[in-house]
Scaffold this active site. Structure first.
Site, PDB file in Angstrom:
ATOM      1  N   ASN A  13      45.345 -40.455  53.630  1.00 14.83           N
ATOM      2  CA  ASN A  13      45.642 -40.822  55.019  1.00 14.83           C
ATOM      3  C   ASN A  13      46.833 -41.765  55.087  1.00 14.83           C
ATOM      4  O   ASN A  13      46.959 -42.695  54.294  1.00 14.83           O
ATOM      5  CB  ASN A  13      44.425 -41.492  55.666  1.00 14.83           C
ATOM      6  CG  ASN A  13      43.224 -40.568  55.679  1.00 14.83           C
ATOM      7  OD1 ASN A  13      43.380 -39.360  55.517  1.00 14.83           O
ATOM      8  ND2 ASN A  13      42.040 -41.127  55.860  1.00 14.83           N
ATOM      9  N   ILE A  14      47.662 -41.520  56.092  1.00 14.09           N
ATOM     10  CA  ILE A  14      48.845 -42.354  56.271  1.00 14.09           C
ATOM     11  C   ILE A  14      48.610 -43.405  57.362  1.00 14.09           C
ATOM     12  O   ILE A  14      49.504 -44.177  57.672  1.00 14.09           O
ATOM     13  CB  ILE A  14      50.080 -41.487  56.604  1.00 14.09           C
ATOM     14  CG1 ILE A  14      49.884 -40.719  57.923  1.00 14.09           C
ATOM     15  CG2 ILE A  14      50.377 -40.520  55.462  1.00 14.09           C
ATOM     16  CD1 ILE A  14      51.138 -39.972  58.386  1.00 14.09           C
ATOM     17  N   ASP A  15      47.377 -43.435  57.934  1.00 13.14           N
ATOM     18  CA  ASP A  15      47.132 -44.250  59.126  1.00 13.14           C
ATOM     19  C   ASP A  15      46.970 -45.751  58.865  1.00 13.14           C
ATOM     20  O   ASP A  15      46.966 -46.550  59.805  1.00 13.14           O
ATOM     21  CB  ASP A  15      45.908 -43.715  59.893  1.00 13.14           C
ATOM     22  CG  ASP A  15      44.643 -43.636  59.021  1.00 13.14           C
ATOM     23  OD1 ASP A  15      44.418 -44.527  58.183  1.00 13.14           O
ATOM     24  OD2 ASP A  15      43.865 -42.674  59.192  1.00 13.14           O
ATOM     25  N   THR A  62      37.467 -34.969  53.342  1.00 16.57           N
ATOM     26  CA  THR A  62      38.654 -34.182  52.991  1.00 16.57           C
ATOM     27  C   THR A  62      38.263 -32.734  52.728  1.00 16.57           C
ATOM     28  O   THR A  62      37.216 -32.469  52.124  1.00 16.57           O
ATOM     29  CB  THR A  62      39.411 -34.788  51.788  1.00 16.57           C
ATOM     30  OG1 THR A  62      40.513 -33.931  51.447  1.00 16.57           O
ATOM     31  CG2 THR A  62      38.523 -35.011  50.575  1.00 16.57           C
ATOM     32  N   SER A  63      39.126 -31.810  53.169  1.00 18.93           N
ATOM     33  CA  SER A  63      38.796 -30.383  53.071  1.00 18.93           C
ATOM     34  C   SER A  63      39.063 -29.818  51.677  1.00 18.93           C
ATOM     35  O   SER A  63      38.753 -28.658  51.420  1.00 18.93           O
ATOM     36  CB  SER A  63      39.596 -29.596  54.115  1.00 18.93           C
ATOM     37  OG  SER A  63      40.981 -29.786  53.897  1.00 18.93           O
ATOM     38  N   HIS A 122      49.889 -40.056  50.132  1.00 21.12           N
ATOM     39  CA  HIS A 122      50.762 -39.217  50.973  1.00 21.12           C
ATOM     40  C   HIS A 122      51.689 -40.049  51.861  1.00 21.12           C
ATOM     41  O   HIS A 122      52.264 -39.524  52.813  1.00 21.12           O
ATOM     42  CB  HIS A 122      49.933 -38.237  51.815  1.00 21.12           C
ATOM     43  CG  HIS A 122      49.350 -37.106  51.015  1.00 21.12           C
ATOM     44  ND1 HIS A 122      48.335 -36.301  51.478  1.00 21.12           N
ATOM     45  CD2 HIS A 122      49.643 -36.645  49.775  1.00 21.12           C
ATOM     46  CE1 HIS A 122      48.028 -35.391  50.555  1.00 21.12           C
ATOM     47  NE2 HIS A 122      48.801 -35.589  49.503  1.00 21.12           N
TER      48      HIS A 122
HETATM   49  C1  BJW Z   1      34.507 -35.462  58.440  1.00 21.90           C
HETATM   50  C2  BJW Z   1      34.366 -36.082  59.646  1.00 21.90           C
HETATM   51  C3  BJW Z   1      33.565 -37.201  59.648  1.00 21.90           C
HETATM   52  C4  BJW Z   1      35.662 -34.449  59.994  1.00 21.90           C
HETATM   53  N1  BJW Z   1      32.977 -37.611  58.523  1.00 21.90           N
HETATM   54  N2  BJW Z   1      33.903 -35.863  57.330  1.00 21.90           N
HETATM   55  C5  BJW Z   1      48.309 -25.912  43.384  1.00 21.90           C
HETATM   56  C6  BJW Z   1      47.816 -24.754  43.935  1.00 21.90           C
HETATM   57  C7  BJW Z   1      48.305 -24.265  45.143  1.00 21.90           C
HETATM   58  C8  BJW Z   1      49.317 -24.937  45.820  1.00 21.90           C
HETATM   59  C9  BJW Z   1      49.813 -26.085  45.268  1.00 21.90           C
HETATM   60  C10 BJW Z   1      49.315 -26.560  44.065  1.00 21.90           C
HETATM   61  N3  BJW Z   1      49.961 -27.715  43.771  1.00 21.90           N
HETATM   62  C11 BJW Z   1      50.840 -27.993  44.784  1.00 21.90           C
HETATM   63  C12 BJW Z   1      50.777 -26.995  45.693  1.00 21.90           C
HETATM   64  C13 BJW Z   1      51.574 -26.907  46.969  1.00 21.90           C
HETATM   65  C14 BJW Z   1      51.047 -27.813  48.075  1.00 21.90           C
HETATM   66  C15 BJW Z   1      49.596 -27.431  48.407  1.00 21.90           C
HETATM   67  O1  BJW Z   1      48.666 -28.136  48.097  1.00 21.90           O
HETATM   68  N4  BJW Z   1      49.394 -26.312  49.075  1.00 21.90           N
HETATM   69  C16 BJW Z   1      48.032 -25.885  49.457  1.00 21.90           C
HETATM   70  C17 BJW Z   1      47.811 -26.101  50.949  1.00 21.90           C
HETATM   71  C18 BJW Z   1      47.851 -24.450  49.062  1.00 21.90           C
HETATM   72  N5  BJW Z   1      51.150 -29.223  47.720  1.00 21.90           N
HETATM   73  C19 BJW Z   1      52.276 -29.901  47.854  1.00 21.90           C
HETATM   74  O2  BJW Z   1      53.302 -29.360  48.265  1.00 21.90           O
HETATM   75  C20 BJW Z   1      52.267 -31.357  47.461  1.00 21.90           C
HETATM   76  N6  BJW Z   1      53.379 -31.606  46.610  1.00 21.90           N
HETATM   77  C21 BJW Z   1      53.389 -31.222  45.325  1.00 21.90           C
HETATM   78  O3  BJW Z   1      52.395 -30.798  44.767  1.00 21.90           O
HETATM   79  O4  BJW Z   1      54.621 -31.342  44.704  1.00 21.90           O
HETATM   80  C22 BJW Z   1      54.856 -30.573  43.517  1.00 21.90           C
HETATM   81  C23 BJW Z   1      54.840 -29.083  43.880  1.00 21.90           C
HETATM   82  C24 BJW Z   1      55.481 -28.629  45.028  1.00 21.90           C
HETATM   83  C25 BJW Z   1      55.458 -27.259  45.348  1.00 21.90           C
HETATM   84  C26 BJW Z   1      54.776 -26.348  44.543  1.00 21.90           C
HETATM   85  C27 BJW Z   1      54.121 -26.811  43.390  1.00 21.90           C
HETATM   86  C28 BJW Z   1      54.166 -28.195  43.050  1.00 21.90           C
HETATM   87  C29 BJW Z   1      52.460 -32.247  48.694  1.00 21.90           C
HETATM   88  C30 BJW Z   1      51.314 -32.182  49.650  1.00 21.90           C
HETATM   89  C31 BJW Z   1      51.641 -33.021  50.894  1.00 21.90           C
HETATM   90  C32 BJW Z   1      50.575 -32.917  51.975  1.00 21.90           C
HETATM   91  N7  BJW Z   1      51.081 -33.500  53.183  1.00 21.90           N
HETATM   92  C33 BJW Z   1      50.228 -33.606  54.357  1.00 21.90           C
HETATM   93  C34 BJW Z   1      51.106 -34.071  55.588  1.00 21.90           C
HETATM   94  C35 BJW Z   1      51.840 -35.405  55.344  1.00 21.90           C
HETATM   95  C36 BJW Z   1      51.048 -36.597  55.744  1.00 21.90           C
HETATM   96  C37 BJW Z   1      50.703 -36.607  57.231  1.00 21.90           C
HETATM   97  O5  BJW Z   1      51.486 -36.142  58.081  1.00 21.90           O
HETATM   98  O6  BJW Z   1      49.609 -37.134  57.577  1.00 21.90           O
HETATM   99  O7  BJW Z   1      49.138 -34.509  54.107  1.00 21.90           O
HETATM  100  S1  BJW Z   1      49.398 -32.068  54.776  1.00 21.90           S
HETATM  101  C38 BJW Z   1      47.910 -32.817  55.334  1.00 21.90           C
HETATM  102  O8  BJW Z   1      46.822 -32.352  54.492  1.00 21.90           O
HETATM  103  C39 BJW Z   1      48.069 -34.331  55.074  1.00 21.90           C
HETATM  104  C40 BJW Z   1      46.722 -34.671  54.488  1.00 21.90           C
HETATM  105  O9  BJW Z   1      46.792 -35.875  53.746  1.00 21.90           O
HETATM  106  C41 BJW Z   1      46.383 -33.454  53.679  1.00 21.90           C
HETATM  107  C42 BJW Z   1      44.901 -33.277  53.379  1.00 21.90           C
HETATM  108  O10 BJW Z   1      44.148 -33.073  54.549  1.00 21.90           O
HETATM  109  P1  BJW Z   1      42.693 -33.714  54.674  1.00 21.90           P
HETATM  110  O11 BJW Z   1      42.800 -35.177  54.694  1.00 21.90           O
HETATM  111  O12 BJW Z   1      41.801 -33.105  53.669  1.00 21.90           O
HETATM  112  O13 BJW Z   1      42.285 -33.283  56.175  1.00 21.90           O
HETATM  113  P2  BJW Z   1      41.596 -31.927  56.683  1.00 21.90           P
HETATM  114  O14 BJW Z   1      41.769 -31.876  58.159  1.00 21.90           O
HETATM  115  O15 BJW Z   1      42.053 -30.763  55.912  1.00 21.90           O
HETATM  116  O16 BJW Z   1      40.045 -32.131  56.343  1.00 21.90           O
HETATM  117  C43 BJW Z   1      39.253 -33.118  56.983  1.00 21.90           C
HETATM  118  C44 BJW Z   1      37.811 -32.935  56.547  1.00 21.90           C
HETATM  119  O17 BJW Z   1      37.041 -33.979  57.094  1.00 21.90           O
HETATM  120  C45 BJW Z   1      37.187 -31.610  57.035  1.00 21.90           C
HETATM  121  O18 BJW Z   1      36.583 -30.923  55.949  1.00 21.90           O
HETATM  122  C46 BJW Z   1      36.122 -32.053  58.035  1.00 21.90           C
HETATM  123  O19 BJW Z   1      34.924 -31.270  57.969  1.00 21.90           O
HETATM  124  C47 BJW Z   1      35.822 -33.456  57.584  1.00 21.90           C
HETATM  125  N8  BJW Z   1      35.395 -34.344  58.648  1.00 21.90           N
HETATM  126  N9  BJW Z   1      35.139 -35.365  60.578  1.00 21.90           N
HETATM  127  C48 BJW Z   1      33.184 -36.869  57.379  1.00 21.90           C
HETATM  128  N10 BJW Z   1      33.360 -37.857  60.817  1.00 21.90           N
END
Ligand code: BJW
Ligand code: ZN
Length: 253
Positions: free
Chosen positions: A107-109, A198-199, A124
């Protein structure tokens, strides 16, 4: 097989344990911030490619700044919730005995830091930070605190006059090497690995659970619903972070 735990009080994290916690947007949902992939989440209203990639920023920086400016406005009005606070309690208890605690947040918050968590890696980036977008400029490596909103005129670098950008990690960008190293180091020697709200879709952090488990940690997911990487966890506690975390922390013994 992942065991489903309905009662978090049935788990006991010893005071001298070494604990790594990974949090995502779900922990801040009950503070009023949108998650990404839930219904009504940020990715329903915005295309990821447009607002969370370097290509999107090059193509339409005004749109990207409007997206992050609006999130800055929302974050300013939000307060840490009982889930954030429970992790502060856990850190204090472990540190006051012989345990250790590291919080890796996607989280960036800034809500963990505002709640009082100390050992935090914002892997992040930070919403209230800005840096130069020109990788040849030295100010692209130093982020400065910035909580301003940019709706029309965009900020420019004083050194090189390129556009400034939010200090966040977009898709296709490398995570900070030192932060990654510190996180992986702790993940590989922890007793407990807890992922919360986290998802489990975004790598490399979605893979930390496998590293922790391979190194012998007990791995637990606390989330509203099953994550994409659920199979990698020993245990899953379904529920809201504000319900589950205070109970999980209360069991520290
Ligand atoms: C509750 C609740 C409550 C609700 N109580 N629970 C390996 C395999 C495949 C792909 C890749 C790989 N390695 C790298 C990649 C590429 C890519 C990637 O991962 N792609 C996949 C999507 C397929 N990764 C990258 O590009 C990363 N860089 C990297 O690896 O560099 C080297 C590289 C590059 C390219 C290729 C290979 C290597 C960088 C990733 C950057 C992510 N950035 C973001 C946005 C920036 C920040 C921002 O604006 O805030 O980060 S995307 C977004 O997703 C954000 C989040 O931090 C991140 C994760 O999301 P999060 O936090 O899990 O949120 P949700 O909404 O998904 O889930 C919330 C959950 O909470 C849900 O399950 C709800 O049920 C639950 N919930 N209320 C408890 N009250
Ligand atoms: Zn510059």
């Amino acid at each position: 097989m992942t065991e489903i735990i309905q009662d978090p009080l049935s788990l006991t994290i010893d005071d001298d344990a070494s604990v790594v916690v990974l949090t995502g947007a779900g922990i801040s949902a009950e503070s009023g911030l949108s998650t990404f992939r839930d219904s009504d989440g940020l990715w329903e209203k915005h295309r990821v490619e447009d607002v969370a990639t370097p290509e999107g920023f090059r193509h339409d920086p005004e749109l990207v700044w409007r997206f992050y400016s609006s999130r800055r406005k929302n974050a300013r009005t939000c307060q840490p919730n009982d889930g954030h606070k429970a992790l502060v309690d856990l850190e204090r208890r472990l540190k006051s005995k012989n345990g250790s605690f590291l919080l890796v947040t996607q989280n960036i918050d800034g809500l963990h830091q505002r709640a009082g968590s100390e050992n935090v890696i914002p892997i992040h980036g930070g919403l209230m930070e800005t840096r130069c977008s020109n990788i040849r400029c030295e100010d692209s490596r130093t982020a400065v605190y910035d909580d301003k909103v940019y709706d029309d005129e965009l900020p420019k670098c004083e050194k090189c006059s390129h556009l400034l950008r939010p200090n966040v990690v977009w898709f296709g960008e490398m995570l900070d090497v030192a932060q990654q190293r510190e996180a992986i180091w702790a993940v590989r020697k922890c007793d407990w690995f807890l992922a919360i709200g986290t998802s489990g879709t975004v790598y490399p952090v979605a893979g930390y659970v496998q590293d922790a488990r391979a190194a012998g940690a007990r791995t637990v997911l606390a989330n509203l619903k099953a994550a994409d990487n659920l199979h990698a966890f020993h245990s899953f506690i379904p529920g809201r972070a504000t319900d589950v975390l205070p109970k999980l922390v209360a069991t520290t013994g």
